[in-house]
Design a protein around this motif. Structure first.
Motif, PDB file in Angstrom:
ATOM      1  N   SER A 196       0.793  -1.222   0.000  1.00  0.00           N
ATOM      2  CA  SER A 196       0.000   0.000   0.000  1.00  0.00           C
ATOM      3  C   SER A 196       0.828   1.276   0.000  1.00  0.00           C
ATOM      4  N   PHE A 197       1.874   1.322   0.781  1.00  0.00           N
ATOM      5  CA  PHE A 197       2.646   2.554   0.928  1.00  0.00           C
ATOM      6  C   PHE A 197       4.068   2.427   0.384  1.00  0.00           C
ATOM      7  N   LYS A 198       4.303   1.492  -0.507  1.00  0.00           N
ATOM      8  CA  LYS A 198       5.645   1.289  -1.063  1.00  0.00           C
ATOM      9  C   LYS A 198       5.826   2.152  -2.310  1.00  0.00           C
ATOM     10  N   GLN A 199       6.960   2.810  -2.420  1.00  0.00           N
ATOM     11  CA  GLN A 199       7.250   3.748  -3.506  1.00  0.00           C
ATOM     12  C   GLN A 199       7.027   3.147  -4.895  1.00  0.00           C
ATOM     13  N   ASP A 200       7.394   1.908  -5.098  1.00  0.00           N
ATOM     14  CA  ASP A 200       7.298   1.292  -6.421  1.00  0.00           C
ATOM     15  C   ASP A 200       5.867   1.084  -6.899  1.00  0.00           C
ATOM     16  N   PHE A 201       4.902   1.184  -6.012  1.00  0.00           N
ATOM     17  CA  PHE A 201       3.529   0.859  -6.364  1.00  0.00           C
ATOM     18  C   PHE A 201       2.559   2.023  -6.150  1.00  0.00           C
ATOM     19  N   THR A 202       3.060   3.229  -6.016  1.00  0.00           N
ATOM     20  CA  THR A 202       2.210   4.361  -5.644  1.00  0.00           C
ATOM     21  C   THR A 202       1.167   4.728  -6.685  1.00  0.00           C
ATOM     22  N   SER A 203       1.392   4.397  -7.939  1.00  0.00           N
ATOM     23  CA  SER A 203       0.407   4.752  -8.960  1.00  0.00           C
ATOM     24  C   SER A 203      -0.443   3.566  -9.390  1.00  0.00           C
ATOM     25  N   LEU A 204      -0.320   2.470  -8.710  1.00  0.00           N
ATOM     26  CA  LEU A 204      -1.026   1.248  -9.081  1.00  0.00           C
ATOM     27  C   LEU A 204      -2.548   1.385  -8.965  1.00  0.00           C
ATOM     28  N   CYS A 205      -3.021   2.111  -7.975  1.00  0.00           N
ATOM     29  CA  CYS A 205      -4.465   2.198  -7.726  1.00  0.00           C
ATOM     30  C   CYS A 205      -5.044   3.547  -8.094  1.00  0.00           C
ATOM     31  N   GLY A 206      -4.534   4.136  -9.133  1.00  0.00           N
ATOM     32  CA  GLY A 206      -5.037   5.419  -9.570  1.00  0.00           C
ATOM     33  C   GLY A 206      -4.583   5.723 -10.980  1.00  0.00           C
ATOM     34  N   ILE A 207      -4.934   6.906 -11.430  1.00  0.00           N
ATOM     35  CA  ILE A 207      -4.567   7.367 -12.766  1.00  0.00           C
ATOM     36  C   ILE A 207      -3.587   8.523 -12.607  1.00  0.00           C
ATOM     37  N   THR A 208      -2.406   8.397 -13.189  1.00  0.00           N
ATOM     38  CA  THR A 208      -1.444   9.493 -13.127  1.00  0.00           C
ATOM     39  C   THR A 208      -1.861  10.576 -14.117  1.00  0.00           C
ATOM     40  N   LYS A 209      -1.287  11.746 -13.967  1.00  0.00           N
ATOM     41  CA  LYS A 209      -1.607  12.836 -14.887  1.00  0.00           C
ATOM     42  C   LYS A 209      -1.186  12.470 -16.308  1.00  0.00           C
ATOM     43  N   ASN A 210      -0.026  11.833 -16.448  1.00  0.00           N
ATOM     44  CA  ASN A 210       0.417  11.401 -17.779  1.00  0.00           C
ATOM     45  C   ASN A 210      -0.584  10.428 -18.397  1.00  0.00           C
TER      46      ASN A 210
END
Length: 148
Positions: free
Chosen positions: A14-28
């Motif tokens: 949940s809070f690991k740097q490598d997976f921070t965008s896994l459960c959302g949509i990035t701006k890119n």
């Protein structure tokens, strides 16, 4: 070997740097995959494309699962904004946290504490059970996003 032995090897990412965008949509990702829909939204709102992206970012790009990481958009909110062409508070519509309402009624928790800059450390979110002793953690994780 037990059927359930593999469950002993689960890792909370949940809070690991490598997976921070896994459960959302990035701006890119928003720009790469949803530009046509954003242009429709901009036209319906009588805004420029840039203004529309800025408003989406300001209102809905706020989830950070680790410190100093890129924020991500909640997919539910993005899809509803694009579907209904309106910048509403769609997070509130995902459901009423009745267990929190019940805990608030049973406790003497002062909601004004949330206005005093209360912060939550990632370690506080490891406990998933709701009880009156951890009420501020659950309020932060379940209610604050509803008013953004």
């Amino acid at each position: 070997m037990s059927v359930f032995s593999e469950l002993n090897h689960l890792v909370d990412i949940s809070f690991k740097q490598d997976f921070t965008s896994l459960c959302g949509i990035t701006k890119n990702e928003l720009l790469q995959f949803l530009t046509p829909e954003l242009k429709v939204l901009a036209n319906k709102q009588k805004m420029t494309f840039g203004e529309t992206v800025n408003k989406m970012t300001y209102q809905y790009d706020g989830y950070h699962f680790a410190s100093k990481t890129e924020g991500v958009f909640n997919p539910f909110i993005v899809l509803n904004v694009l579907k209904f062409s309106d910048f509403e508070k769609y997070w509130f519509q995902t459901g009423t946290p009745t267990y929190l309402v019940g805990l608030l009624k049973e406790s003497d928790y002062d909601l004004r504490l949330l206005m005093d800059g209360i912060e939550g450390k990632p370690s506080a979110f490891i406990e998933y059970r709701a009880d009156a002793n951890k009420l501020s953690v659950f309020l932060l994780s379940n209610l604050i996003g509803r008013f953004l």
